[in-house]
Design a protein around this motif. Structure first.
Motif, PDB file in Angstrom:
ATOM      1  N   PRO A 122       0.805  -1.225   0.000  1.00 48.68           N
ATOM      2  CA  PRO A 122       0.000   0.000   0.000  1.00 48.68           C
ATOM      3  C   PRO A 122       0.838   1.274   0.000  1.00 48.68           C
ATOM      4  CG  PRO A 122      -0.893  -1.586   1.547  1.00 48.68           C
ATOM      5  CD  PRO A 122       0.425  -2.133   1.090  1.00 48.68           C
ATOM      6  N   VAL A 123       2.002   1.245   0.649  1.00 50.61           N
ATOM      7  CA  VAL A 123       2.856   2.436   0.695  1.00 50.61           C
ATOM      8  C   VAL A 123       3.404   2.737  -0.691  1.00 50.61           C
ATOM      9  CG1 VAL A 123       4.974   3.420   1.614  1.00 50.61           C
ATOM     10  CG2 VAL A 123       3.454   2.130   3.118  1.00 50.61           C
ATOM     11  N   ALA A 124       4.011   1.713  -1.319  1.00 49.29           N
ATOM     12  CA  ALA A 124       4.569   1.912  -2.654  1.00 49.29           C
ATOM     13  C   ALA A 124       3.478   2.291  -3.656  1.00 49.29           C
ATOM     14  CB  ALA A 124       5.284   0.640  -3.114  1.00 49.29           C
ATOM     15  N   THR A 125       2.318   1.648  -3.532  1.00 49.46           N
ATOM     16  CA  THR A 125       1.215   1.941  -4.448  1.00 49.46           C
ATOM     17  C   THR A 125       0.735   3.378  -4.282  1.00 49.46           C
ATOM     18  OG1 THR A 125       0.494  -0.373  -4.402  1.00 49.46           O
ATOM     19  CG2 THR A 125      -1.107   1.256  -5.152  1.00 49.46           C
ATOM     20  N   THR A 126       0.583   3.809  -3.038  1.00 49.60           N
ATOM     21  CA  THR A 126       0.118   5.175  -2.783  1.00 49.60           C
ATOM     22  C   THR A 126       1.103   6.198  -3.334  1.00 49.60           C
ATOM     23  OG1 THR A 126      -1.054   4.490  -0.781  1.00 49.60           O
ATOM     24  CG2 THR A 126      -0.516   6.820  -0.978  1.00 49.60           C
ATOM     25  N   LEU A 127       2.389   6.009  -3.074  1.00 45.12           N
ATOM     26  CA  LEU A 127       3.403   6.949  -3.552  1.00 45.12           C
ATOM     27  C   LEU A 127       3.457   6.970  -5.073  1.00 45.12           C
ATOM     28  CD1 LEU A 127       6.279   6.239  -0.999  1.00 45.12           C
ATOM     29  CD2 LEU A 127       4.761   8.232  -1.075  1.00 45.12           C
ATOM     30  N   ASP A 181       4.203  -4.728   6.153  1.00 46.95           N
ATOM     31  CA  ASP A 181       5.494  -4.725   6.837  1.00 46.95           C
ATOM     32  C   ASP A 181       6.495  -3.890   6.047  1.00 46.95           C
ATOM     33  OD1 ASP A 181       4.539  -6.380   8.843  1.00 46.95           O
ATOM     34  OD2 ASP A 181       5.083  -8.210   7.745  1.00 46.95           O
ATOM     35  N   PRO A 182       7.410  -3.192   6.701  1.00 45.71           N
ATOM     36  CA  PRO A 182       7.619  -3.085   8.154  1.00 45.71           C
ATOM     37  C   PRO A 182       6.948  -1.848   8.741  1.00 45.71           C
ATOM     38  CG  PRO A 182       9.480  -2.124   7.027  1.00 45.71           C
ATOM     39  CD  PRO A 182       8.496  -2.548   5.950  1.00 45.71           C
ATOM     40  N   TRP A 183       5.997  -1.254   8.025  1.00 44.22           N
ATOM     41  CA  TRP A 183       5.400   0.006   8.448  1.00 44.22           C
ATOM     42  C   TRP A 183       4.349  -0.212   9.535  1.00 44.22           C
ATOM     43  CZ3 TRP A 183       8.350   3.250   5.868  1.00 44.22           C
ATOM     44  CH2 TRP A 183       8.827   2.872   4.602  1.00 44.22           C
ATOM     45  N   SER A 184       4.174   0.790  10.375  1.00 42.76           N
ATOM     46  CA  SER A 184       3.103   0.719  11.374  1.00 42.76           C
ATOM     47  C   SER A 184       1.767   0.971  10.685  1.00 42.76           C
ATOM     48  CB  SER A 184       3.326   1.767  12.475  1.00 42.76           C
ATOM     49  OG  SER A 184       3.059   3.071  11.988  1.00 42.76           O
ATOM     50  N   ASP A 185       0.726   0.357  11.215  1.00 43.15           N
ATOM     51  CA  ASP A 185      -0.603   0.511  10.623  1.00 43.15           C
ATOM     52  C   ASP A 185      -1.051   1.968  10.634  1.00 43.15           C
ATOM     53  OD1 ASP A 185      -0.506  -2.185  10.361  1.00 43.15           O
ATOM     54  OD2 ASP A 185      -2.212  -2.637  11.662  1.00 43.15           O
ATOM     55  N   ASP A 186      -0.743   2.663  11.696  1.00 47.24           N
ATOM     56  CA  ASP A 186      -1.153   4.073  11.794  1.00 47.24           C
ATOM     57  C   ASP A 186      -0.497   4.906  10.698  1.00 47.24           C
ATOM     58  OD1 ASP A 186      -2.710   3.511  13.968  1.00 47.24           O
ATOM     59  OD2 ASP A 186      -1.300   4.278  15.465  1.00 47.24           O
ATOM     60  N   PHE A 187       0.782   4.656  10.444  1.00 49.37           N
ATOM     61  CA  PHE A 187       1.503   5.415   9.421  1.00 49.37           C
ATOM     62  C   PHE A 187       0.904   5.156   8.039  1.00 49.37           C
ATOM     63  CE2 PHE A 187       4.788   5.245   6.105  1.00 49.37           C
ATOM     64  CZ  PHE A 187       5.199   6.570   6.096  1.00 49.37           C
ATOM     65  N   ILE A 188       0.705   3.880   7.698  1.00 49.56           N
ATOM     66  CA  ILE A 188       0.175   3.530   6.376  1.00 49.56           C
ATOM     67  C   ILE A 188      -1.244   4.062   6.205  1.00 49.56           C
ATOM     68  CG2 ILE A 188      -0.464   1.644   4.847  1.00 49.56           C
ATOM     69  CD1 ILE A 188       1.691  -0.021   6.115  1.00 49.56           C
ATOM     70  N   THR A 189      -2.062   3.897   7.224  1.00 50.10           N
ATOM     71  CA  THR A 189      -3.453   4.345   7.140  1.00 50.10           C
ATOM     72  C   THR A 189      -3.530   5.849   6.932  1.00 50.10           C
ATOM     73  OG1 THR A 189      -4.206   2.519   8.546  1.00 50.10           O
ATOM     74  CG2 THR A 189      -5.652   4.450   8.362  1.00 50.10           C
ATOM     75  N   ALA A 190      -2.717   6.605   7.653  1.00 51.09           N
ATOM     76  CA  ALA A 190      -2.716   8.061   7.489  1.00 51.09           C
ATOM     77  C   ALA A 190      -2.286   8.445   6.075  1.00 51.09           C
ATOM     78  CB  ALA A 190      -1.795   8.702   8.522  1.00 51.09           C
TER      79      ALA A 190
END
Length: 214
Positions: free
Chosen positions: A4-9, A47-56
């Protein structure tokens, strides 16, 4: 497995790029994947990101995605800035704000023209006069673009540049404001802003493949 992080960026980068219009299907599929990958508790995980960080991060992207603009600099950034300021002044209302809105709207399309000349070297145009110091000014820049498009075959020899007459008239109204403190009506300001938006939108897409104002 997609992240999700890579996709969002990646999706944000594409939306800010000059290929966003051509990659509409990629954006649609990517947004759909992000939404479908949401956890049952409403958040996102990877992983390895926190759920709060990714969700925000994901929520901020999904909330702002429609307003993300292509990254530009120089003349084009100034064009966008002048247009946004013109819109703000027009909304605030009042005689002096309308004057300033008209002035800013002329600067918006003038800076856009210079940005086109800079980015489209094949047109053989410059924002500057022969002395290399003074810029052409809005009327001369409109004429230059018309001549450049005719020279490259993008505009028929007998045709006139779209919106040239309306923008020249808006420039005359601006001159009256600057040199004679003339007033301008709300209807005139609104019509001018609409014309500038159409002009930048039309030629931003056709000449730069760019949705500058979105």
């Amino acid at each position: 497995m997609a992240d999700p992080v890579a996709t969002t960026l990646t999706l944000e980068a594409v939306r800010r790029s000059d290929i966003a219009d051509d990659a509409a299907h990629v954006l649609t599929d990517g947004d759909a994947w992000l939404i479908a990958s949401q956890n049952n508790d409403g958040g996102w995980s990877a992983d390895p990101w926190s759920d709060d960080f990714i969700t925000a991060m994901v929520l901020e992207y999904l909330t702002r995605r429609a307003s993300l603009l292509a990254q530009v600099d120089g003349f084009l950034l100034m064009s966008r800035g002048f247009f946004r300021k013109a819109e703000e002044l027009a909304l605030e209302g009042g005689a002096n704000n309308r004057r300033l809105a008209a002035i800013a709207s002329v600067h918006a399309f003038e800076m856009f023209l210079y940005g086109v000349f800079e980015k489209r070297e094949d047109l053989g145009l410059s924002a500057f006069k022969e002395n290399g110091v003074e810029t052409l000014g809005p009327r001369e820049a409109l004429r230059a673009l018309q001549d450049g498009l005719k020279r490259t075959g993008a505009l028929a020899p007998s045709s006139k540049l779209s919106y040239r007459d309306e923008l020249s008239s808006l420039t005359s109204r601006r001159d009256g404001i600057i040199h004679r403190a003339q007033e301008i009506s709300k209807a005139e300001v609104d019509a001018g802003l609409s014309c500038v938006r159409k002009f930048i939108g039309t030629f931003g897409r056709s000449l730069l493949n760019l949705n500058l104002l979105q």
